[in-house]
Design an enzyme around this catalytic site. Structure first.
Site, short mmCIF file in Angstrom:
data_model
loop_
_atom_site.label_atom_id
_atom_site.label_comp_id
_atom_site.label_asym_id
_atom_site.label_seq_id
_atom_site.Cartn_x
_atom_site.Cartn_y
_atom_site.Cartn_z
CE LYS A 36 1.02 6.67 -3.00
NZ LYS A 36 -0.35 5.94 -3.18
CB SER B 112 1.89 9.19 0.14
OG SER B 112 3.08 9.38 0.76
CE1 TYR C 17 3.87 4.91 -3.05
CE2 TYR C 17 5.11 6.78 -1.67
CZ TYR C 17 4.31 5.91 -1.79
OH TYR C 17 3.14 5.76 -0.70
N1 LIG Z 1 2.86 2.66 5.02
C1 LIG Z 1 3.09 3.99 4.62
O1 LIG Z 1 4.24 4.46 5.34
C2 LIG Z 1 2.28 4.69 3.78
C3 LIG Z 1 2.58 5.95 3.80
C4 LIG Z 1 1.71 7.14 2.86
C5 LIG Z 1 1.05 6.33 1.76
N2 LIG Z 1 0.78 5.37 1.91
C6 LIG Z 1 -0.03 4.47 0.68
O2 LIG Z 1 -1.19 3.67 1.66
C7 LIG Z 1 -1.66 2.74 0.60
C8 LIG Z 1 -1.46 1.42 1.42
O3 LIG Z 1 -0.19 1.24 1.78
P1 LIG Z 1 0.11 0.00 2.94
O4 LIG Z 1 1.25 0.51 3.54
O5 LIG Z 1 -0.96 -0.48 3.58
O6 LIG Z 1 1.02 -1.14 2.15
P2 LIG Z 1 0.88 -2.68 2.10
O7 LIG Z 1 0.77 -3.09 3.51
O8 LIG Z 1 1.97 -3.01 1.39
O9 LIG Z 1 -0.45 -3.34 1.41
C9 LIG Z 1 -0.35 -2.85 -0.22
C10 LIG Z 1 -1.69 -3.64 -0.54
O10 LIG Z 1 -1.85 -3.43 -1.96
C11 LIG Z 1 -1.91 -4.56 -2.69
N3 LIG Z 1 -1.31 -4.34 -4.07
C12 LIG Z 1 0.14 -4.03 -4.36
N4 LIG Z 1 0.53 -4.25 -5.65
C13 LIG Z 1 -0.97 -4.64 -6.13
C14 LIG Z 1 -1.18 -4.36 -7.45
N5 LIG Z 1 -0.21 -4.57 -8.89
N6 LIG Z 1 -2.37 -4.95 -7.91
C15 LIG Z 1 -3.17 -4.89 -7.00
N7 LIG Z 1 -2.89 -5.01 -5.78
C16 LIG Z 1 -1.66 -4.65 -5.21
C17 LIG Z 1 -1.21 -5.66 -1.85
O11 LIG Z 1 -1.65 -6.99 -1.92
P3 LIG Z 1 -0.95 -8.17 -3.07
O12 LIG Z 1 0.64 -7.86 -3.04
O13 LIG Z 1 -1.71 -9.47 -2.91
O14 LIG Z 1 -1.44 -7.45 -4.58
C18 LIG Z 1 -1.52 -5.18 -0.56
O15 LIG Z 1 -3.02 -5.68 -0.21
C19 LIG Z 1 -0.75 2.83 -0.66
O16 LIG Z 1 -1.49 3.68 -1.64
C20 LIG Z 1 0.57 3.83 -0.15
O17 LIG Z 1 1.22 4.22 -1.31
C21 LIG Z 1 1.36 4.18 2.96
#
Ligand SMILES: NC(=O)c1ccc[n+]([C@@H]2O[C@H](COP(=O)([O-])OP(=O)(O)OC[C@H]3O[C@@H](n4cnc5c(N)ncnc54)[C@H](OP(=O)(O)O)[C@@H]3O)[C@@H](O)[C@H]2O)c1
Length: 257
Positions: A166, A149, A162
């Protein structure tokens, strides 16, 4: 991307039930890759799997908690038993239970964040690597992608734990790239900026905060999951055959501004 042979490849994507992970799983499946879909909630994964299959792709559900190393080892064994091998690892699942100043962080929240966001990523890589070694696999086109991130590139007040996970993912990615390069295994990270998913929804749905984000972002918008999946496809493909240990920032220019 036409020099890449996708058919016959297998990808393990964590956090595949929604958001960025789902977009990556969908895109890989559309290219002909068989996708192992991992997250905690099986029902959500089944919906993703069924949609992939409806579109002519191949996917299977492997529910697993990414904070539990024993469960991860078992999950990887099940994926290998089902698909025969894993060619692409997308470590993407993450959690962020801790908000507030670092001086007041609670240790259970610290442990959970580091277990899921960091230990879980390395546990997947270790378990898959063990399988590659045990079965004498040709690793020359294996690709590992770790979701970092922009939070790992900058200070991030109120989200420090967090952000530290990262930053550590970036360090881990570079070390693994150096350690595994001689075997042909490439290891890269993606550092997304603000992306509209349930993870960031509290911020994105706050009109004052989203206006400030859009104003600071040179490309003038918040990202969508498909912005990030394109980067993942590049790093999974042979088009990035000489790329390892890199951090691909996909943030609309946020960190440049
Ligand atoms: N969205 C942003 O602005 C952003 C920015 C920078 C980086 N990121 C990174 O991108 C990645 C994906 O984020 P996203 O925004 O797509 O999030 P999201 O929509 O909330 O999806 C998170 C996913 O991770 C799974 N998950 C969460 N906790 C888990 C656990 N303990 N074990 C197994 N699976 C788990 C969730 O499914 P379950 O709840 O069913 O487990 C879901 O499939 C992350 O690494 C995040 O740090 C996101």
């Amino acid at each position: 991307m036409n020099s890449t042979t996708w058919n016959g490849k297998v990808a393990l994507v964590t956090g595949a039930s929604r958001g960025i992970g789902k977009a990556i799983a969908d895109k890989l499946a559309a290219l002909g890759v068989s996708v192992a879909l991992v997250a905690r909630h099986e029902d959500d994964l089944i919906l993703v799997r069924d949609e992939i299959v409806r579109c002519g792709g191949t996917g299977e559900v492997f529910a697993c908690h990414m904070g539990n190393v024993d469960a991860i080892n078992t999950m990887v064994e099940h994926v290998i038993n089902h698909f025969g091998d894993i060619d692409i690892i997308v470590n993407n699942a993450a959690t962020n239970p801790s908000h507030g100043n670092l001086t007041e962080v609670s240790w259970p929240a610290w442990d959970k964040t580091f277990d899921v966001n960091l230990k879980g990523y390395l546990a997947v890589i270790q378990a898959v690597y063990r399988q590659w070694q045990e079965h004498g696999k040709d690793c020359s086109s294996k690709s590992i992608i770790n979701m970092a991130s922009i939070a790992g590139l900058e200070g991030m007040p109120q989200e420090g734990v967090y952000a530290m996970t990262k930053a550590a993912i970036i360090s881990m990615t570079k070390t693994l790239a150096a350690e595994l390069g001689s075997k042909g295994i490439r290891v890269n990270a993606i550092a997304p900026g603000w992306v509209d998913t349930s993870f960031s929804r509290a911020v994105i749905q706050n009109s004052r905060q989203v206006d400030a984000i859009v104003k600071k972002t040179p490309l003038g918008r918040v990202g969508i999951p498909q912005d990030i999946s394109g980067a993942a496809i590049f790093l999974a493909s042979d088009e990035s055959a000489y790329v390892t240990g890199s951090v691909l920032t996909v943030d609309g220019g946020w960190t440049a501004a």
